[in-house]
Design a protein around this motif. Structure first.
Motif, short mmCIF file in Angstrom:
data_model
loop_
_atom_site.label_atom_id
_atom_site.label_comp_id
_atom_site.label_asym_id
_atom_site.label_seq_id
_atom_site.Cartn_x
_atom_site.Cartn_y
_atom_site.Cartn_z
N ARG B 58 12.75 66.69 36.57
CA ARG B 58 12.53 68.14 36.63
C ARG B 58 11.40 68.62 35.72
O ARG B 58 10.63 69.51 36.08
N THR B 71 19.22 72.18 34.97
CA THR B 71 19.74 70.82 34.94
C THR B 71 20.51 70.53 36.22
O THR B 71 20.95 71.44 36.93
N GLU B 72 20.73 69.25 36.48
CA GLU B 72 21.53 68.84 37.64
C GLU B 72 22.92 69.45 37.57
O GLU B 72 23.52 69.79 38.59
N ILE B 73 23.43 69.54 36.34
CA ILE B 73 24.79 70.07 36.15
C ILE B 73 24.86 71.50 36.69
O ILE B 73 25.71 71.83 37.53
N GLY B 74 23.95 72.33 36.21
CA GLY B 74 23.94 73.73 36.64
C GLY B 74 23.66 73.85 38.12
O GLY B 74 24.28 74.64 38.84
N GLN B 96 21.74 57.04 39.81
CA GLN B 96 21.77 56.49 38.47
C GLN B 96 22.75 57.21 37.56
O GLN B 96 22.93 56.81 36.42
N ASP B 97 23.31 58.28 38.01
CA ASP B 97 24.36 58.87 37.17
C ASP B 97 25.47 59.48 37.99
O ASP B 97 25.34 59.76 39.18
N PHE B 112 31.70 69.82 31.63
CA PHE B 112 31.14 68.76 32.48
C PHE B 112 31.16 67.45 31.73
O PHE B 112 31.31 67.42 30.51
N MET B 114 29.16 63.44 31.98
CA MET B 114 28.13 62.67 32.67
C MET B 114 28.16 61.27 32.06
O MET B 114 28.39 61.14 30.86
N ASN B 115 27.93 60.27 32.87
CA ASN B 115 27.91 58.92 32.30
C ASN B 115 26.73 58.78 31.35
O ASN B 115 25.75 59.51 31.46
N ASP B 116 26.82 57.87 30.38
CA ASP B 116 25.70 57.72 29.45
C ASP B 116 24.69 56.70 29.98
O ASP B 116 24.53 56.56 31.18
N LYS B 117 24.05 56.01 29.05
CA LYS B 117 22.85 55.28 29.45
C LYS B 117 23.08 54.03 30.31
O LYS B 117 22.20 53.20 30.40
#
Lengths: 428, 264
Positions: B58, B71-74, B96-97, B112, B114-117
């Motif tokens: 983004r 963000t993807e979340i929003g 990837q996430d 929310f 989200m998976n980490d790295k």
């Protein structure tokens, strides 16, 4: 502060540093600093002092330590806020916090420590094994403590490379624990008297107590200004002040921080800030952040938030409580130290309700919109306590973001997304 | 007003064009090795008044196209809320996430995760496993659905799980049962995230993972209820980004009220 460049290489060679590796480190840190700090807008003018300190982090300050030693003084390295600086100073020593905020010489470290050891321990060990920390090389004694299993076992290994003394910290705060801790301070005095060749006196301890309290008072003033909206100083800059407090000359540091506090108080009076009044305000709580670990603050502030307080050892736990100056005897002064230092709310204690209370109180005082719980990966005590912190904060109506990370930059992309989404949530 | 919502992800670049608040067109393109070039192609496709970018790329898109960012979340919360106004949670399994989002009426994010790295529990995990089987993800999902049972796959690390899968194949375990075990492993991880954010039904399933029938079936079984699958699951984020852009200029209000339901 002369303009002529000073060649510190002979001094570093004398200290036994690996010059080639050290050069690499000295190229990396200014870049990190410029990216995180010098790119900021509207910084308080007084922060120029810290720019100077950072530019001389392995230069002028080390020269001062070397001169201090040449004049018969000692340098004592520490890793933790539980080690009373007052005792070190009263015995003619200079207390310095040791390097532990970046990944260094992990290839060598991982021959000694498991890979899944927390970054702080690995880093501390790496700076020693890689011979790039002039502070640890200057130290006549390194004081470790038993604040976690990883540290207490790592000290055994570090002891093969440096003179290490370990203090035992209780895990509870009952009266018998305080009594034990009080005795532990006596044992520390005994050890430091042996290393420094000096004898602890009431007068010297009272003077040191007053000086270190003044340092804390200056930091309290600087931080109190952050309750204002808009925030008059970035979280990054406030964090740096506490990071530097661990190894700078005490009276000079106090004077400089008080000057910044004057400036911040003027800013607050005139409504001037480093962020807009609607920038989401974040309180960060968790494990300590040593130089050059500015990662999470940098992410939050570059994403448009502002960090308004740190409930951590490189934050409020360092400065928010003073040692009583009312003692009239050496015994009394030592008792006052024991009481103050046991009152630090580290997750190594059980129970640790004091930390939860501090987080909630600070969130209110600093008008935080949300709480970011920061823990180093593999730090069991803080990672587990995060559940209690999260639950309590949420019950108080504060959104929480949990960040478990290390000193590497590989998760910055993912972390930025999570932090940005958290800030969007706080704004909405 | 014409708004382009762009979701520049790790595997695909997705686009939704809104005209006066209504979706006019959408596209899903393979990100390849130059996602910003793919994005540029989409930006050039139709004239628009505003571009809003979300996803992994983004910020790069913001710089290149003068886009606003969310963000993807929003974005996912807004998109899901438009498609299913009664929904209160969303599960997105992407390339990837993987993320789970709890939101209030109108797509206002409440919490929310989200998976980490690492790729554990993401679309990438299943892709790697399918490769170990020598099939594609769709075929592996079909086998998983048809399986008469499952073999537990204990490792969630993509690298270790691949070795585990190869070990199971050598032991003669039927491929279908392993395939089902792999899907179950992903869903187990997802369900614990859903519980942690106290996700509430109705749950929307989006992202590339929602095109996987085995995951849809197992998630539904896991929450003991119905899952709302977005009709075009990969464009939910792009739709949300476009809606965000439309609201920035004072169009329809983003957050509207509706009654709440209990936890999943």
């Amino acid at each position: 502060m002369s303009d002529a460049p000073v060649d510190y290489r002979p001094m570093w060679t004398d200290l036994g540093l690996d010059l080639e590796a050290h050069d690499l480190l000295l190229t990396a840190i200014p870049q990190l600093y410029a990216d995180a700090y010098l790119s900021q807008q509207d910084r308080p003018e007084g922060m120029a002092y810290f720019d100077f300190v950072m530019s001389e982090i392995h230069g002028l300050r080390i020269k001062e330590l070397v001169d201090h030693k040449a004049a018969g003084g000692t340098v004592i390295g520490t890793f933790c806020v539980y080690v009373p600086e007052e005792i070190i100073r009263a015995l003619g020593g200079v207390s310095v916090g040791l390097c532990a905020g970046a990944e260094w010489a992990y290839d060598q470290v991982e021959q000694l420590l498991p890979r899944n050891t927390c970054a702080l321990i690995k880093s501390a060990m790496g700076f020693k094994l890689g011979k790039v920390c002039p502070y640890v090389e200057s130290a006549d004694l390194v004081i470790g403590e038993t604040t976690c299993d990883g540290k207490k076992k790592a000290w055994e290994l570090l002891g093969e490379y440096a003179p290490v003394y370990v203090m035992e910290l209780p895990q509870m705060k009952r009266p018998q624990d305080l009594a034990f801790w009080r005795e532990e301070l006596d044992r520390l005095v005994e050890k430091l008297e042996e290393v420094t060749g000096n004898t602890l006196t009431f007068e010297a301890l009272q003077k040191a107590t007053k000086e270190v309290n003044d340092k804390r008072r200056a930091l309290q003033r600087l931080n109190a200004a952050r309750a204002a909206s808009p925030a008059p100083i970035s979280g990054k800059d406030a964090l740096l002040a506490v990071q530097v407090a661990f190894y700078d000359d005490v009276p000079r540091f106090t004077e400089m921080v008080n000057k910044i506090a004057d400036e911040l108080e003027q800013r607050v009076a005139s409504g001037k800030g480093v962020a807009t009044a609607d920038a989401p305000r974040v309180l960060i709580t968790g494990t300590p952040m040593s130089v050059p670990n500015w990662k999470v603050h940098d992410i939050v502030e570059k994403a448009g938030g502002v960090v308004v307080a740190e409930e951590m050892c490189t934050g409020s736990r360092y400065y928010d409580k003073l040692v009583s100056e009312d003692a009239t005897t050496l015994e009394g002064a030592m008792d006052a130290l024991a009481v103050k230092y046991l009152d630090v709310n580290c997750a190594c204690f059980t129970p640790n309700q004091g930390r939860i209370d501090d987080v909630l109180r600070m969130a209110k005082e600093y008008k935080a919109d949300g709480v970011l719980h920061y823990a180093l990966q593999f730090c069991a005590t803080y990672q587990i306590e995060a559940t209690t912190v999260e639950r309590s904060a949420q019950e108080a109506g504060l959104p929480v973001l949990r960040v478990d990370t290390d000193y590497s930059m590989e998760d910055v992309g993912q972390l930025s997304t999570r932090v940005e989404a958290f800030l969007e949530m706080l704004k909405a | 007003m014409r708004v382009l919502g762009l979701d520049v992800g790790s595997r695909t670049v997705d686009a939704v064009w809104l005209e006066d608040g209504a979706a006019a067109e959408s596209a899903v393109l393979d990100a390849g090795f130059a996602p910003q070039e793919v994005a540029a192609e989409l930006v050039a496709r139709r004239p628009v008044d505003r571009v809003v970018a979300t996803g992994y790329g983004r910020h790069a898109a913001a710089e290149r196209f003068g886009a606003d960012v969310i963000t993807e979340i929003g974005a996912y919360a807004l998109g899901a809320s438009r498609l299913f106004p009664e929904a209160r949670s969303i599960l997105d399994i992407g390339g990837q996430d993987t993320k789970v989002i709890l939101f209030a009426a109108g797509g206002k994010v409440a919490d929310f995760e989200m998976n980490d790295k690492c790729a554990a529990g993401t679309g990438r995990f299943l892709e790697v496993m399918a490769r170990a089987f020598g099939v594609d993800v769709g075929e592996m999902a079909e086998e998983a659905i048809a399986a008469d049972g499952s073999v537990a796959v204990s490792s969630m690390c993509t690298v270790f799980a691949e070795s585990e899968v190869i070990g199971l194949l050598h032991r003669g375990e039927p491929r279908a049962r392993i395939a089902r075990g792999l899907h179950e492993a992903v869903v187990r991880r997802t369900l614990s995230s859903l519980h942690r954010v106290r996700a509430r039904p109705p749950l929307v399933f989006a992202g590339g993972g929602a095109r996987n029938a085995a995951l849809v079936e197992l998630v539904a079984a896991g929450i003991g209820g119905h899952v709302l699958v977005a009709p075009d699951p990969q464009t939910v984020g792009a739709l949300g980004a476009a809606l965000y852009g439309a609201a920035l200029r004072g169009a329809a209000p983003l957050h509207q009220q509706a009654p709440e339901k209990e936890d999943i």
